[in-house]
Design an enzyme around this catalytic site. Structure first.
Site, PDB file in Angstrom:
ATOM      1  N   ARG A   1     151.770   4.892  22.265  1.00  0.00           N
ATOM      2  CA  ARG A   1     151.512   6.265  21.843  1.00  0.00           C
ATOM      3  C   ARG A   1     150.963   6.253  20.424  1.00  0.00           C
ATOM      4  O   ARG A   1     151.471   5.550  19.552  1.00  0.00           O
ATOM      5  CB  ARG A   1     152.802   7.111  21.887  1.00  0.00           C
ATOM      6  CG  ARG A   1     153.220   7.519  23.291  1.00  0.00           C
ATOM      7  CD  ARG A   1     152.279   8.564  23.874  1.00  0.00           C
ATOM      8  NE  ARG A   1     152.621   8.949  25.226  1.00  0.00           N
ATOM      9  CZ  ARG A   1     152.100   8.417  26.316  1.00  0.00           C
ATOM     10  NH1 ARG A   1     151.232   7.426  26.218  1.00  0.00           N
ATOM     11  NH2 ARG A   1     152.438   8.859  27.508  1.00  0.00           N
TER      12      ARG A   1
ATOM     13  N   GLU B   1     143.269  12.255  19.603  1.00  0.00           N
ATOM     14  CA  GLU B   1     142.397  11.681  20.624  1.00  0.00           C
ATOM     15  C   GLU B   1     141.405  12.717  21.130  1.00  0.00           C
ATOM     16  O   GLU B   1     141.822  13.779  21.596  1.00  0.00           O
ATOM     17  CB  GLU B   1     143.240  11.128  21.785  1.00  0.00           C
ATOM     18  CG  GLU B   1     144.117   9.955  21.365  1.00  0.00           C
ATOM     19  CD  GLU B   1     144.904   9.337  22.514  1.00  0.00           C
ATOM     20  OE1 GLU B   1     144.801   9.850  23.655  1.00  0.00           O
ATOM     21  OE2 GLU B   1     145.596   8.335  22.286  1.00  0.00           O
TER      22      GLU B   1
ATOM     23  N   HIS C   1     142.042   5.119  25.314  1.00  0.00           N
ATOM     24  CA  HIS C   1     143.281   5.376  26.057  1.00  0.00           C
ATOM     25  C   HIS C   1     143.126   4.977  27.532  1.00  0.00           C
ATOM     26  O   HIS C   1     143.175   5.814  28.439  1.00  0.00           O
ATOM     27  CB  HIS C   1     143.687   6.844  25.940  1.00  0.00           C
ATOM     28  CG  HIS C   1     145.149   7.068  26.177  1.00  0.00           C
ATOM     29  ND1 HIS C   1     145.851   8.076  25.570  1.00  0.00           N
ATOM     30  CD2 HIS C   1     146.061   6.413  26.953  1.00  0.00           C
ATOM     31  CE1 HIS C   1     147.120   8.038  25.971  1.00  0.00           C
ATOM     32  NE2 HIS C   1     147.260   7.038  26.805  1.00  0.00           N
TER      33      HIS C   1
END
Length: 533
Positions: A236, A265, A283
């Site tokens: 994370r 993000e 990601h």
């Protein structure tokens, strides 16, 4: 808590087609719409009881509070950062995830990142594409004999450990929940954090993002690390302080970093991404065909099993509910709610401490799942803020001025000498205690304040019960009471009495509907109350 009325599910992110098929085969209606604005999402949810998301959809407090029918949010993946858990819990909305679905994919990406850091494979590839041949520039390091520090030893952390051990790496780690004995079973020696930092050649993080893990790697911890340590974050964004990481890279304290996740993000600040010793991905931890299919399949199966009452898995905000779905526990949940409802009617919106006491081997660890059901019974008529259910019960009970304690007794609570499993609910410091048990699958009332019912009184959902206590056995009492029922237009459906206790007897009448008032009963009885659940 029943989910049998969950009929329609919105899938608002891209998922494997198997998810829709499993839901439909399970009898659920499915709507698939992606890239919805907040307003569009709220509009779609007005007719849906369930919502399934991946990472893109943000299930905010505004969305949860505006979705009147919403009962369950399913996250097809591990984390639930995009779901407001506090808002969901307060509203009684269940949140589930698929903790196993992407574990292997995330672990494999982590291992790939470690190897890329060791041999600078992405940088060498970019150099080759530029037409260069820079053998000396990309000098690497072997993994064999190096020490890998793994922070977080859950499913992903342990998969990383076993894989990197095959490269000859020594694996050490830290996890406040996993015991050292368990981690030793998969080859990880647990150490305090302050001992880990100076030992590691590589560090990888696999913790949830919590206040205690935010900035776990920071200026202070980087200063304690070996010079030239390499860092991986596929968990994370925010676990590694990005500013501190950049400073460590610039000073050479950190020789390289591999990042799949970021605080923001996509990241608008490109300083880390553009650093020559940083490998980055958008990601991709769960972005494999297998993980996508597995997560979609798992969340769909969890929804169908939940609706059919088979099982409840992956619960994030009401773990006690998982036990409530076992065949043994289900009727006890009903009993607990009934006793909570009875206690509220009897004690009149009680304040103070409610004691939930279990007896019997099979109920030894049941207090944590039975106490929310007791709370539902206590609060469901009184709560003005929200519908009370097993998800939000423990949150709302504190706001109602009540404390709830659980305990297990080797002896029967209340009347002694009974060997069966029992559940007692009592108001501390006050003369209110109700004891019940389950016969077959039927919850029954066994006693009130030591007065025992033989046979026990069935507690059936939807059947109103009138309970009253008298000091003498007057032959005219029952005809008088039946007459009072008739005057109110209420029929008597059943009648039972307790054994005499301290010269008094409890009477329980099953009636066709609740009485509008008990004023007419007061001259004839010591006390009286009525309830249904």
């Amino acid at each position: 808590m029943a989910f049998a009325n969950l009929r329609k599910v919105l899938i608002s992110d891209s998922l494997d087609p198997c998810c829709r098929k499993i839901l439909q085969d399970g009898g659920l209606q499915v709507v698939e719409k992606q890239n919805l604005s907040k307003e569009e999402l709220i509009a779609e949810l007005q007719d849906c009881e369930g919502l399934i998301v991946r990472s893109a959809t943000k299930v905010t407090a505004d969305v949860i509070n505006a979705a009147e029918k919403l009962q369950v949010v399913g996250r097809a993946g591990t984390g639930v950062d995009n779901v407001d858990l506090e808002a969901a819990t307060r509203k009684g909305v269940l949140v589930m995830n698929t903790p196993n679905g992407n574990s292997l994919s995330a672990a494999e990406l982590t291992c790939g990142m470690i190897m890329c850091l060791a041999r600078q494979i992405p940088q060498a590839t970019a150099s080759m594409k530029d037409g260069k041949w820079e053998r000396k520039k990309f000098m690497g390091t072997e993994l064999n004999g190096k020490t890998l520090g793994i922070l977080g030893l859950g499913r992903i952390g342990r998969e990383v450990a076993t894989r990197m051990q095959s490269f000859g790496m020594k694996t050490i780690g830290y996890d406040p929940i996993i015991s050292p004995e368990v981690s030793a079973s998969f080859g990880v020696q647990q150490l305090p954090l302050e001992e880990i930092w100076p030992l590691c050649d590589f560090i990888t993080v696999h913790t949830p993002l919590l206040p205690s893990t935010t900035g776990l790697l920071n200026d202070n911890t980087f200063a304690q690390c070996k010079k030239g340590v390499r860092v991986v974050n596929c968990a994370r964004g925010g676990i590694v302080d990005e500013g501190a990481l950049l400073r460590a890279l610039q000073s050479g304290q950190c020789a390289g970093a591999a990042l799949d996740v970021f605080t923001e993000e996509p990241p608008r600040d490109r300083a880390l991404v553009d650093h020559e010793n940083v490998i980055s991905c958008p990601h991709l931890g769960a972005s494999t065909k297998e993980a996508q299919s597995r997560c979609g399949e798992e969340i769909a199966v969890q929804f169908v099993d939940m609706v059919k009452g088979k099982s409840l898995a992956g619960v994030v905000n009401a773990q006690a509910l998982t036990s409530a779905f076992s065949p043994h526990t289900k009727p006890w949940i009903g009993l607990a709610e009934a006793l909570g409802t009875l206690m509220r009617a009897w004690a009149g919106s009680p304040k103070g401490t409610i004691q939930v006491i279990t007896q019997g081997t099979s109920l030894k660890n049941a207090g944590n799942c039975l106490s929310p059901a007791v709370i539902v019974g206590l609060l469901k008529e009184a709560s003005k803020q929200a519908d009370v259910n097993l998800v939000n019960a423990k949150l709302l009970v504190k706001e109602a001025g009540l404390d709830v304690t659980t305990s297990h007794s080797p002896a029967a609570p209340g009347e002694q000498g009974f060997g069966e499993c029992l559940l007692a609910v009592a108001l501390a410091g006050a003369p209110y205690q109700a004891v019940g048990l389950v016969q077959g699958t039927t919850p029954v009332l066994q006693g009130l304040n030591g007065a025992v019912f033989r046979p026990e009184v069935p507690l059936r959902r939807g059947l109103p019960l009138l309970l009253f206590r008298t000091q003498t056995s007057d032959p005219a009492m029952l005809p008088t009471m039946i007459g009072l029922l008739a005057e109110a237009g209420v029929r008597l459906l059943s009648y039972q009495t307790s054994l005499v206790s301290d010269g008094e007897t409890w009477h329980v009448m099953g009636i066709s509907s609740l009485l509008p008032s008990l004023e007419a009963w007061k001259p004839h009885v010591t006390e009286a109350f009525q309830f249904h659940f």
